[in-house]
Design a protein around this motif. Structure first.
Motif, mmCIF file in Angstrom:
data_model
loop_
_atom_site.group_PDB
_atom_site.id
_atom_site.type_symbol
_atom_site.label_atom_id
_atom_site.label_comp_id
_atom_site.label_asym_id
_atom_site.label_seq_id
_atom_site.Cartn_x
_atom_site.Cartn_y
_atom_site.Cartn_z
ATOM 1 N N SER A 99 0.135 -5.700 -10.121
ATOM 2 C CA SER A 99 -1.106 -4.956 -10.359
ATOM 3 C C SER A 99 -1.050 -3.676 -9.548
ATOM 4 C CB SER A 99 -2.334 -5.785 -9.955
ATOM 5 O OG SER A 99 -2.339 -6.018 -8.547
ATOM 6 N N ILE A 100 -1.867 -2.715 -9.954
ATOM 7 C CA ILE A 100 -1.932 -1.461 -9.202
ATOM 8 C C ILE A 100 -3.339 -0.889 -9.334
ATOM 9 C CG2 ILE A 100 -0.981 -0.166 -11.157
ATOM 10 C CD1 ILE A 100 0.378 1.691 -9.044
ATOM 11 N N GLN A 101 -3.919 -0.522 -8.222
ATOM 12 C CA GLN A 101 -5.234 0.089 -8.209
ATOM 13 C C GLN A 101 -5.217 1.303 -7.289
ATOM 14 O OE1 GLN A 101 -8.225 -2.261 -5.891
ATOM 15 N NE2 GLN A 101 -6.610 -3.823 -5.809
ATOM 16 N N VAL A 102 -6.261 2.111 -7.372
ATOM 17 C CA VAL A 102 -6.328 3.380 -6.655
ATOM 18 C C VAL A 102 -7.443 3.332 -5.625
ATOM 19 C CG1 VAL A 102 -6.807 5.851 -6.904
ATOM 20 C CG2 VAL A 102 -5.371 4.678 -8.591
ATOM 21 N N ALA A 103 -7.187 3.912 -4.449
ATOM 22 C CA ALA A 103 -8.215 3.971 -3.407
ATOM 23 C C ALA A 103 -8.046 5.252 -2.600
ATOM 24 C CB ALA A 103 -8.128 2.759 -2.483
ATOM 25 N N GLU A 104 -9.155 5.731 -2.069
ATOM 26 C CA GLU A 104 -9.120 6.894 -1.190
ATOM 27 C C GLU A 104 -8.712 6.456 0.210
ATOM 28 O OE1 GLU A 104 -12.082 10.375 0.655
ATOM 29 O OE2 GLU A 104 -12.880 8.817 -0.689
ATOM 30 N N LEU A 105 -7.803 7.190 0.819
ATOM 31 C CA LEU A 105 -7.426 6.898 2.203
ATOM 32 C C LEU A 105 -6.993 8.186 2.893
ATOM 33 C CD1 LEU A 105 -5.387 3.836 3.477
ATOM 34 C CD2 LEU A 105 -5.413 6.010 4.669
ATOM 35 N N ASP A 106 -7.816 8.656 3.810
ATOM 36 C CA ASP A 106 -7.445 9.755 4.693
ATOM 37 C C ASP A 106 -6.814 9.150 5.931
ATOM 38 O OD1 ASP A 106 -8.430 11.807 3.111
ATOM 39 O OD2 ASP A 106 -10.451 11.614 3.923
ATOM 40 N N TRP A 107 -5.656 9.617 6.308
ATOM 41 C CA TRP A 107 -4.955 9.042 7.450
ATOM 42 C C TRP A 107 -5.816 9.131 8.708
ATOM 43 C CZ3 TRP A 107 0.375 11.806 6.490
ATOM 44 C CH2 TRP A 107 0.907 11.323 5.284
ATOM 45 N N GLY A 108 -5.955 7.996 9.375
ATOM 46 C CA GLY A 108 -6.749 7.934 10.593
ATOM 47 C C GLY A 108 -8.210 7.584 10.360
ATOM 48 N N ALA B 47 4.980 -2.234 -8.421
ATOM 49 C CA ALA B 47 4.164 -3.058 -9.323
ATOM 50 C C ALA B 47 5.014 -3.674 -10.426
ATOM 51 C CB ALA B 47 3.042 -2.217 -9.923
ATOM 52 N N LEU B 48 6.016 -2.951 -10.904
ATOM 53 C CA LEU B 48 6.899 -3.476 -11.935
ATOM 54 C C LEU B 48 7.746 -4.640 -11.429
ATOM 55 C CD1 LEU B 48 8.059 -0.161 -13.658
ATOM 56 C CD2 LEU B 48 6.730 -2.000 -14.718
ATOM 57 N N LEU B 49 7.862 -4.758 -10.114
ATOM 58 C CA LEU B 49 8.605 -5.877 -9.514
ATOM 59 C C LEU B 49 7.669 -7.009 -9.097
ATOM 60 C CD1 LEU B 49 11.195 -3.847 -7.403
ATOM 61 C CD2 LEU B 49 11.595 -5.078 -9.537
ATOM 62 N N GLY B 50 6.431 -6.960 -9.573
ATOM 63 C CA GLY B 50 5.513 -8.058 -9.343
ATOM 64 C C GLY B 50 4.591 -7.911 -8.159
ATOM 65 N N CYS B 51 4.613 -6.770 -7.484
ATOM 66 C CA CYS B 51 3.765 -6.564 -6.307
ATOM 67 C C CYS B 51 2.341 -6.187 -6.710
ATOM 68 C CB CYS B 51 4.333 -5.449 -5.425
ATOM 69 S SG CYS B 51 5.956 -5.803 -4.733
ATOM 70 N N ASP B 52 1.410 -6.477 -5.822
ATOM 71 C CA ASP B 52 0.029 -6.026 -5.976
ATOM 72 C C ASP B 52 -0.144 -4.783 -5.109
ATOM 73 O OD1 ASP B 52 -0.771 -8.143 -7.703
ATOM 74 O OD2 ASP B 52 -0.816 -9.481 -5.974
ATOM 75 N N VAL B 53 -0.285 -3.644 -5.757
ATOM 76 C CA VAL B 53 -0.188 -2.340 -5.100
ATOM 77 C C VAL B 53 -1.549 -1.658 -5.035
ATOM 78 C CG1 VAL B 53 0.917 -0.072 -5.173
ATOM 79 C CG2 VAL B 53 2.178 -2.101 -5.961
ATOM 80 N N ILE B 54 -1.815 -1.038 -3.888
ATOM 81 C CA ILE B 54 -2.940 -0.108 -3.766
ATOM 82 C C ILE B 54 -2.342 1.271 -3.508
ATOM 83 C CG2 ILE B 54 -5.031 0.520 -2.521
ATOM 84 C CD1 ILE B 54 -5.383 -2.366 -1.720
ATOM 85 N N SER B 55 -2.518 2.171 -4.460
ATOM 86 C CA SER B 55 -2.009 3.538 -4.323
ATOM 87 C C SER B 55 -3.123 4.410 -3.760
ATOM 88 C CB SER B 55 -1.541 4.084 -5.678
ATOM 89 O OG SER B 55 -0.380 3.424 -6.115
ATOM 90 N N THR B 56 -2.855 5.059 -2.644
ATOM 91 C CA THR B 56 -3.902 5.806 -1.953
ATOM 92 C C THR B 56 -3.544 7.283 -1.793
ATOM 93 O OG1 THR B 56 -3.069 5.485 0.310
ATOM 94 C CG2 THR B 56 -4.408 3.715 -0.628
ATOM 95 N N ILE C 271 0.850 -1.185 0.000
ATOM 96 C CA ILE C 271 0.000 0.000 0.000
ATOM 97 C C ILE C 271 0.886 1.236 0.000
ATOM 98 C CG2 ILE C 271 -0.248 0.066 2.546
ATOM 99 C CD1 ILE C 271 -3.190 1.068 1.933
ATOM 100 N N GLU C 272 0.570 2.168 -0.893
ATOM 101 C CA GLU C 272 1.306 3.426 -0.978
ATOM 102 C C GLU C 272 0.461 4.517 -0.340
ATOM 103 O OE1 GLU C 272 3.499 6.392 -4.206
ATOM 104 O OE2 GLU C 272 2.108 4.838 -4.934
ATOM 105 N N LEU C 273 1.035 5.203 0.637
ATOM 106 C CA LEU C 273 0.352 6.301 1.315
ATOM 107 C C LEU C 273 0.750 7.618 0.662
ATOM 108 C CD1 LEU C 273 0.815 5.222 5.047
ATOM 109 C CD2 LEU C 273 -1.125 4.769 3.544
ATOM 110 N N GLY C 274 -0.213 8.534 0.542
ATOM 111 C CA GLY C 274 0.084 9.825 -0.077
ATOM 112 C C GLY C 274 0.696 9.662 -1.446
ATOM 113 N N ALA C 275 0.066 8.818 -2.293
ATOM 114 C CA ALA C 275 0.681 8.403 -3.553
ATOM 115 C C ALA C 275 0.897 9.552 -4.522
ATOM 116 C CB ALA C 275 -0.182 7.328 -4.215
#
Length: 323
Positions: free
Chosen positions: A135-144, A94-103, A80-84
């Motif tokens: 893979s890489i997908q996008v999600a909303e995430l406000d800290w806390g 993701a290019l190294l094979g990870c399944d990423v959620i960019s937030t 998971i990427e915070l503050g993407a």
């Protein structure tokens, strides 16, 4: 990037994504030509490609052949990427094979989504049938925000972020969010450019109090994409003994076993080759920057050098007080 104080801004409109104010940064990463749209004039810090994210992905590229950041080790890992922001760091994973959620916050998601969709499509078209890309997908995430945190499905193998801390009041919500997203096996990777002595010292104190903190040595970074003011941190659990005061004996015993295995895995994959924490101050960084300037006086500047000089100039101008 994260929120600016308590001010809530409107999301970037689709029309603005194609306006003259939107530019693009092109990078070659692991043989792929990636293009990231940015909008430095949008008043959202997250819509700019910051240099720490470029240092981060080039570090991954340099260390992807063996050790803990090799494709064989990272394939299928949840990240998971915070503050993407524009999404640069997440694509590196993701290019190294990870399944990423960019937030990020909702205001930044249109630009982030555009970058994710465009680069994913390009990678798949250029490499049909390849399974090296995760893979890489996008999600909303406000800290806390507990609902946002629950929605992304923690825990994660890796939590990453670049240039996500720049004011003191973001530190505590960031820490609580990291705790909520992690397990004993989670590794945290952060890229950070030193801009403020106060924020830098508070951040380091927070990490040292709660985690085992290492800074990546310059020798492990890409020889071009590095700078005295940009540091990469590898962060994990403190040894069980350090956490004993906050835990009961049963938990410590369980943590001891898991932590020992985690640390053994790190030693086996070569990740122990990191320096002890360098508590650089802004003043020390500025001295190193001047040395870099002197060395480059009589040669043609690369795009990276020009970006760094621009960053130095911006920092100097920020401190200038007009009469």
């Amino acid at each position: 990037m994260h929120f600016q104080g308590n001010i809530r801004m409107k999301p970037i409109s689709p029309s603005r994504l194609n306006s003259p104010s939107t530019s693009a940064i092109t990078m070659e990463v692991l043989g792929h030509h990636l293009q990231f749209s940015q909008d430095p004039n949008s008043k959202h810090l997250g819509t700019t490609v910051w240099d720490a994210s470029m240092v981060f992905v080039k570090f991954l590229e340099k260390n992807c052949r063996k050790g803990r950041f090799s494709i064989s080790k990272l394939k299928g890992k949840r990240v998971i990427e915070l503050g993407a922001g524009c999404g640069v760091a997440g694509f590196g994973m993701a290019l190294l094979g990870c399944d990423v959620i960019s937030t990020d916050q909702v205001e930044v998601l249109p630009l982030l989504t555009r970058n994710v969709e465009r680069n994913t499509s390009r990678i798949i078209q250029m490499n049909p049938g390849s399974d090296s890309f995760g893979s890489i997908q996008v999600a909303e995430l406000d800290w806390g925000n507990e609902d946002h945190i629950k929605a992304v499905g923690p825990p994660f193998d890796y939590i990453i972020g670049t240039d996500i801390v720049y004011v003191e009041h973001l530190l505590e919500p960031l820490l609580q969010t990291i705790f909520a997203l992690s397990s004993c096996k989670t590794t945290i990777l952060l890229g950070y450019e030193i801009r403020s002595t106060g924020v830098h010292e508070q951040m380091l104190n927070m990490w040292k109090k709660n985690f085992d903190l290492k800074v990546v040595p310059k020798a492990k970074m890409d020889c071009k994409y590095q700078h005295p003011s940009i540091q990469l941190f590898i962060i994990g659990l403190k040894p069980p003994a350090a956490a004993a005061e906050k835990s009961n004996s049963k938990f410590v015993a369980q943590s001891d076993t898991k932590e020992s295995k985690c640390r053994k895995d790190e030693e086996d994959d070569g990740s122990s080759e990191v320096d002890e924490l360098d508590t650089s101050t802004v003043e020390k960084v500025e001295e190193e920057e001047l040395l870099v300037v002197r060395r480059n006086q009589n040669r043609k500047l690369s795009d990276w050098d020009a970006r760094r000089y621009g960053s130095m100039a911006a920092r100097l101008l920020r401190d200038v007080k007009l009469p």
